[in-house]
Design an enzyme around this catalytic site. Structure first.
Site, PDB file in Angstrom:
ATOM      1  N   ASP A 242      85.710  73.225  24.116  1.00  0.00           N
ATOM      2  CA  ASP A 242      86.258  72.638  24.983  1.00  0.00           C
ATOM      3  C   ASP A 242      86.846  71.559  25.091  1.00  0.00           C
ATOM      4  O   ASP A 242      88.233  70.714  25.658  1.00  0.00           O
ATOM      5  CB  ASP A 242      86.337  73.587  26.473  1.00  0.00           C
ATOM      6  CG  ASP A 242      84.846  72.180  27.207  1.00  0.00           C
ATOM      7  OD1 ASP A 242      84.635  71.221  26.591  1.00  0.00           O
ATOM      8  OD2 ASP A 242      84.299  73.083  27.589  1.00  0.00           O
TER       9      ASP A 242
ATOM     10  N   GLU B  81      81.682  80.684  22.488  1.00  0.00           N
ATOM     11  CA  GLU B  81      81.818  79.667  24.250  1.00  0.00           C
ATOM     12  C   GLU B  81      82.920  79.709  24.527  1.00  0.00           C
ATOM     13  O   GLU B  81      83.313  78.909  25.620  1.00  0.00           O
ATOM     14  CB  GLU B  81      80.906  78.425  23.850  1.00  0.00           C
ATOM     15  CG  GLU B  81      80.585  77.494  24.824  1.00  0.00           C
ATOM     16  CD  GLU B  81      79.757  75.867  25.378  1.00  0.00           C
ATOM     17  OE1 GLU B  81      78.844  75.608  24.780  1.00  0.00           O
ATOM     18  OE2 GLU B  81      80.826  74.601  25.385  1.00  0.00           O
TER      19      GLU B  81
ATOM     20  N   GLU C  48      88.491  69.315  29.764  1.00  0.00           N
ATOM     21  CA  GLU C  48      88.542  70.808  29.076  1.00  0.00           C
ATOM     22  C   GLU C  48      88.241  72.145  30.010  1.00  0.00           C
ATOM     23  O   GLU C  48      88.874  72.540  28.692  1.00  0.00           O
ATOM     24  CB  GLU C  48      86.541  70.346  28.771  1.00  0.00           C
ATOM     25  CG  GLU C  48      86.230  68.889  28.060  1.00  0.00           C
ATOM     26  CD  GLU C  48      85.943  67.502  28.641  1.00  0.00           C
ATOM     27  OE1 GLU C  48      87.061  67.499  30.034  1.00  0.00           O
ATOM     28  OE2 GLU C  48      86.208  66.832  28.050  1.00  0.00           O
TER      29      GLU C  48
ATOM     30  N   HIS D 102      79.250  60.800  30.307  1.00  0.00           N
ATOM     31  CA  HIS D 102      80.411  60.708  28.838  1.00  0.00           C
ATOM     32  C   HIS D 102      81.463  60.827  29.764  1.00  0.00           C
ATOM     33  O   HIS D 102      82.805  61.130  29.493  1.00  0.00           O
ATOM     34  CB  HIS D 102      80.345  60.649  27.619  1.00  0.00           C
ATOM     35  CG  HIS D 102      80.266  62.460  27.870  1.00  0.00           C
ATOM     36  ND1 HIS D 102      81.813  62.956  27.531  1.00  0.00           N
ATOM     37  CD2 HIS D 102      79.253  62.923  26.978  1.00  0.00           C
ATOM     38  CE1 HIS D 102      81.305  64.349  27.509  1.00  0.00           C
ATOM     39  NE2 HIS D 102      80.099  64.600  27.876  1.00  0.00           N
TER      40      HIS D 102
ATOM     41  N   ARG E  27      85.074  61.967  31.301  1.00  0.00           N
ATOM     42  CA  ARG E  27      86.259  61.817  31.548  1.00  0.00           C
ATOM     43  C   ARG E  27      86.288  61.248  33.084  1.00  0.00           C
ATOM     44  O   ARG E  27      86.663  60.060  33.803  1.00  0.00           O
ATOM     45  CB  ARG E  27      87.525  62.064  30.950  1.00  0.00           C
ATOM     46  CG  ARG E  27      87.964  61.815  29.450  1.00  0.00           C
ATOM     47  CD  ARG E  27      89.183  62.149  29.427  1.00  0.00           C
ATOM     48  NE  ARG E  27      89.736  61.379  27.924  1.00  0.00           N
ATOM     49  CZ  ARG E  27      89.118  61.130  26.549  1.00  0.00           C
ATOM     50  NH1 ARG E  27      87.684  61.388  26.466  1.00  0.00           N
ATOM     51  NH2 ARG E  27      89.653  60.544  25.920  1.00  0.00           N
TER      52      ARG E  27
ATOM     53  N   HIS F 239      76.586  57.049  24.915  1.00  0.00           N
ATOM     54  CA  HIS F 239      77.791  56.917  24.438  1.00  0.00           C
ATOM     55  C   HIS F 239      78.758  56.335  23.908  1.00  0.00           C
ATOM     56  O   HIS F 239      79.081  54.974  24.569  1.00  0.00           O
ATOM     57  CB  HIS F 239      78.246  58.507  25.604  1.00  0.00           C
ATOM     58  CG  HIS F 239      79.630  59.668  24.731  1.00  0.00           C
ATOM     59  ND1 HIS F 239      81.168  58.882  23.806  1.00  0.00           N
ATOM     60  CD2 HIS F 239      79.544  60.005  24.354  1.00  0.00           C
ATOM     61  CE1 HIS F 239      81.270  59.470  23.706  1.00  0.00           C
ATOM     62  NE2 HIS F 239      81.085  60.766  24.118  1.00  0.00           N
TER      63      HIS F 239
HETATM   64  C1  UD1 Z   1      84.579  64.488  23.600  1.00  0.00           C
HETATM   65  C2  UD1 Z   1      85.235  65.191  23.879  1.00  0.00           C
HETATM   66  C3  UD1 Z   1      84.197  65.772  25.525  1.00  0.00           C
HETATM   67  C4  UD1 Z   1      82.862  66.418  24.773  1.00  0.00           C
HETATM   68  C5  UD1 Z   1      82.615  64.895  24.287  1.00  0.00           C
HETATM   69  C6  UD1 Z   1      81.506  64.645  23.097  1.00  0.00           C
HETATM   70  C7  UD1 Z   1      87.727  65.673  24.544  1.00  0.00           C
HETATM   71  C8  UD1 Z   1      88.925  65.550  25.588  1.00  0.00           C
HETATM   72  N1  UD1 Z   1      86.896  65.313  24.865  1.00  0.00           N
HETATM   73  O1  UD1 Z   1      84.765  62.999  24.508  1.00  0.00           O
HETATM   74  O2  UD1 Z   1      85.201  67.533  25.736  1.00  0.00           O
HETATM   75  O3  UD1 Z   1      82.488  66.228  26.003  1.00  0.00           O
HETATM   76  O4  UD1 Z   1      83.577  64.220  23.234  1.00  0.00           O
HETATM   77  O5  UD1 Z   1      80.794  64.135  23.255  1.00  0.00           O
HETATM   78  O6  UD1 Z   1      87.678  66.383  23.774  1.00  0.00           O
HETATM   79  N2  UD1 Z   1      84.057  56.981  20.037  1.00  0.00           N
HETATM   80  C9  UD1 Z   1      83.707  56.347  19.335  1.00  0.00           C
HETATM   81  N3  UD1 Z   1      82.748  56.494  17.906  1.00  0.00           N
HETATM   82  C10 UD1 Z   1      82.670  58.494  17.834  1.00  0.00           C
HETATM   83  C11 UD1 Z   1      82.664  58.608  19.094  1.00  0.00           C
HETATM   84  C12 UD1 Z   1      83.803  58.284  19.617  1.00  0.00           C
HETATM   85  O7  UD1 Z   1      83.981  55.109  18.633  1.00  0.00           O
HETATM   86  O8  UD1 Z   1      81.234  59.196  17.307  1.00  0.00           O
HETATM   87  C13 UD1 Z   1      84.869  56.193  21.097  1.00  0.00           C
HETATM   88  C14 UD1 Z   1      85.717  55.535  20.609  1.00  0.00           C
HETATM   89  O9  UD1 Z   1      86.756  54.558  20.297  1.00  0.00           O
HETATM   90  C15 UD1 Z   1      87.037  57.122  20.950  1.00  0.00           C
HETATM   91  C16 UD1 Z   1      86.897  56.871  22.473  1.00  0.00           C
HETATM   92  O10 UD1 Z   1      85.142  56.912  21.956  1.00  0.00           O
HETATM   93  O11 UD1 Z   1      88.576  56.505  21.228  1.00  0.00           O
HETATM   94  C17 UD1 Z   1      86.652  58.212  22.617  1.00  0.00           C
HETATM   95  O12 UD1 Z   1      86.372  59.620  21.964  1.00  0.00           O
HETATM   96  P1  UD1 Z   1      87.437  60.880  22.471  1.00  0.00           P
HETATM   97  O13 UD1 Z   1      86.117  61.982  21.094  1.00  0.00           O
HETATM   98  O14 UD1 Z   1      88.267  60.987  22.859  1.00  0.00           O
HETATM   99  O15 UD1 Z   1      86.630  61.572  24.163  1.00  0.00           O
HETATM  100  P2  UD1 Z   1      85.496  61.255  24.395  1.00  0.00           P
HETATM  101  O16 UD1 Z   1      84.572  60.991  25.364  1.00  0.00           O
HETATM  102  O17 UD1 Z   1      83.922  61.635  23.093  1.00  0.00           O
HETATM  103  N1  UDP Z   2      72.909  65.035  22.168  1.00  0.00           N
HETATM  104  C1  UDP Z   2      72.939  64.323  20.726  1.00  0.00           C
HETATM  105  N2  UDP Z   2      72.320  62.869  21.208  1.00  0.00           N
HETATM  106  C2  UDP Z   2      72.513  62.553  22.155  1.00  0.00           C
HETATM  107  C3  UDP Z   2      73.432  63.005  23.219  1.00  0.00           C
HETATM  108  C4  UDP Z   2      73.073  63.848  23.382  1.00  0.00           C
HETATM  109  O1  UDP Z   2      72.652  64.770  19.876  1.00  0.00           O
HETATM  110  O2  UDP Z   2      72.268  60.515  21.918  1.00  0.00           O
HETATM  111  C5  UDP Z   2      73.010  65.999  21.734  1.00  0.00           C
HETATM  112  C6  UDP Z   2      72.794  67.333  23.449  1.00  0.00           C
HETATM  113  O3  UDP Z   2      70.709  67.223  23.175  1.00  0.00           O
HETATM  114  C7  UDP Z   2      73.705  67.769  22.990  1.00  0.00           C
HETATM  115  C8  UDP Z   2      74.698  67.231  23.028  1.00  0.00           C
HETATM  116  O4  UDP Z   2      74.115  66.034  21.299  1.00  0.00           O
HETATM  117  O5  UDP Z   2      73.122  68.782  22.397  1.00  0.00           O
HETATM  118  C9  UDP Z   2      75.729  67.528  24.004  1.00  0.00           C
HETATM  119  O6  UDP Z   2      76.801  66.477  23.381  1.00  0.00           O
HETATM  120  P1  UDP Z   2      77.988  65.741  24.592  1.00  0.00           P
HETATM  121  O7  UDP Z   2      77.170  65.325  25.821  1.00  0.00           O
HETATM  122  O8  UDP Z   2      78.774  64.606  23.966  1.00  0.00           O
HETATM  123  O9  UDP Z   2      79.287  66.701  24.997  1.00  0.00           O
HETATM  124  P2  UDP Z   2      78.632  67.665  25.600  1.00  0.00           P
HETATM  125  O10 UDP Z   2      77.374  68.490  25.396  1.00  0.00           O
HETATM  126  O11 UDP Z   2      78.969  67.245  27.294  1.00  0.00           O
HETATM  127  O12 UDP Z   2      80.071  67.862  25.184  1.00  0.00           O
END
Ligand code: UD1
Ligand code: UDP
Length: 386
Positions: free
Chosen positions: A98, A120, A134, A224, A226, A257
């Site tokens: 999502d 999913e 999401e 993490h 939002r 995160h």
């Molecule tokens: C995103 C997804 C969320 C998912 C989560 C998993 C959306 C709207 N959100 O949230 O559904 O549960 O990923 O973790 O799709 N960043 C880095 N390096 C990375 C990843 C993130 O620097 O490898 C930082 C960047 O500044 C980036 C910010 O995190 O702009 C937000 O990343 P984004 O994918 O927009 O949102 P998440 O909170 O990670």
């Molecule tokens: N996970 C990981 N490293 C971490 C934290 C989580 O590999 O430091 C894995 C965890 O086992 C799970 C997935 O990442 O499979 C969950 O990701 P996240 O919580 O970022 O996103 P969500 O599932 O909420 O979309």
């Protein structure tokens, strides 16, 4: 016969974890040819997950920007898909979960009349504010998908209730279990010591001796969402500090995160506490090792709620609502929101009440038997042969 090209799309860490085995299983098909496309909505966390599953994407959109907004991210994704589809048209596109990657990919594929498979599908809170955004992403993706792969009966029923064509809906189990079973097998063989793991992950030797080596209990934290940014995260940090201050014999391991909205409050409020180890995001392999050895988990993650019942770990879910009611019904997961007193009292119950802990830490697995990817492969093969 030419094999049908199936684009497997992943943008974030959990999408890679839940798509990895789909990719590897589809590679064994005589009818389908998987092509792995990374949008790189996440950069470092996506690459970290890809490495563990030995996946090198066939195409990488390299989208991520620091502090990206949802609107910019969506606009860049749509534009990248327009370019991609102008050069290459797969026979189907598979999306998972999502995220913004899922919604933007689905819209772009829909405009090109490319069939979409949603892995999913059917998860719902029926609250557009939680999880945000999401709930909207998945609610828009399901009705335009040709195949909705629901992980459980509950998610399947949601789809049917909403009027999705039953011929498009399948119960497969969640592909996260396929990955988890594969990883547990690999970890059993490797048998890394607590001190080696601590060193690898930037945790001090003292913390490893005190907690990770098995002498004392410790809690694993992730967060993490939002909708928890701002006040929610301030509360979460206050509760974590409250637990660490109240229990001098309990440690906390928190892989933080990379989202700046998470990094800032967590580092400001928790850094320097002797019983709290703030570390970088863990590779999937290391994370499962930590989850397996933790006492319980405090998290707002979706994937963690699905993995924990298979590892007999209670989860305090820092959300007011969940699209994964199966873990709550199994007794493993408890919704605690972001109220400091509620998080602390629920944590105290698990730490102080042995009978309650044992009841919650029973081995349960409502999310599948590790054959989800095989089922998805068979459904797609049948669709393309007919
Ligand atoms: C995103 C997804 C969320 C998912 C989560 C998993 C959306 C709207 N959100 O949230 O559904 O549960 O990923 O973790 O799709 N960043 C880095 N390096 C990375 C990843 C993130 O620097 O490898 C930082 C960047 O500044 C980036 C910010 O995190 O702009 C937000 O990343 P984004 O994918 O927009 O949102 P998440 O909170 O990670
Ligand atoms: N996970 C990981 N490293 C971490 C934290 C989580 O590999 O430091 C894995 C965890 O086992 C799970 C997935 O990442 O499979 C969950 O990701 P996240 O919580 O970022 O996103 P969500 O599932 O909420 O979309």
């Amino acid at each position: 016969m030419n094999r049908k090209k199936i684009a497997i799309v992943a943008g974030t860490r959990p999408e890679v974890i839940k798509m990895a085995q789909v990719y590897h299983v589809l590679k064994t098909s005589d009818i389908l040819e998987p092509v792995f496309i990374s949008t790189a909505q996440h950069r470092q966390m996506l690459d970290q997950a890809l490495r563990i599953f030995s996946i090198v994407p066939d195409f990488d959109m390299d989208i991520m920007q620091a502090g990206q907004t949802l609107t910019d991210l969506t606009a860049r994704l749509l534009s990248a898909w327009k370019d991609y589809f102008s050069k290459s048209k797969p026979d189907a596109v598979l999306v998972q979960g999502d995220t913004t990657t899922v919604l933007a990919t689905s819209i772009a594929a829909f405009y090109e009349r490319i069939p979409i498979g949603h892995i999913e599908a059917g998860l719902r809170t029926y609250n557009f504010d939680a999880p945000f955004p999401e709930e909207m992403n998945r609610r828009l993706t399901d009705p335009i998908s040709k195949w909705c792969f629901a992980p459980t009966k509950c998610s399947y029923d949601n789809l049917i209730r909403e009027g999705v064509n039953p011929a498009s809906c399948f119960i497969t189990g969640n592909t996260v279990i396929d990955s988890l079973l594969w990883m547990r097998e690999r970890l059993t063989k490797d048998n890394i010591s607590a001190f080696e793991m601590a060193k690898k992950c930037g945790i001090s030797e003292d913390f490893a001796r005190e907690f990770l080596s098995g002498k004392k209990r410790w809690i694993l934290v992730t967060g993490h969402r939002r909708e928890n940014f701002g006040g929610g995260f301030e509360n979460i940090c206050a509760a974590i500090k409250g637990i660490a201050d109240k229990y001098e014999d309990v440690g906390i391991v928190y892989p933080v995160h990379l989202n700046p909205n998470v990094q800032e409050p967590v580092n400001r409020l928790l850094a320097g506490h002797e019983r709290i180890a703030l570390i970088k995001p863990l590779s999937y392999e290391d994370f499962i090792w930590f989850m397996d050895k933790s006492f319980f988990v405090l998290s707002d993650s979706g994937g963690v709620q699905e993995e924990a019942p298979s590892l007999s770990k209670p989860v305090l879910v820092m959300r007011d609502t969940t699209e994964r009611p199966e873990g709550v019904e199994a007794g493993t997961c408890e919704l605690v929101g972001t109220d400091v007193a509620k998080i602390m009292s629920s944590a105290s119950r698990l730490l102080d009440d042995g009978a309650e802990y044992r009841r919650r830490a029973m081995l349960k697995n409502p999310y599948g038997d590790g054959t989800a990817c095989l089922k998805i492969k068979e459904i797609l093969e049948k669709a393309f042969v007919c």
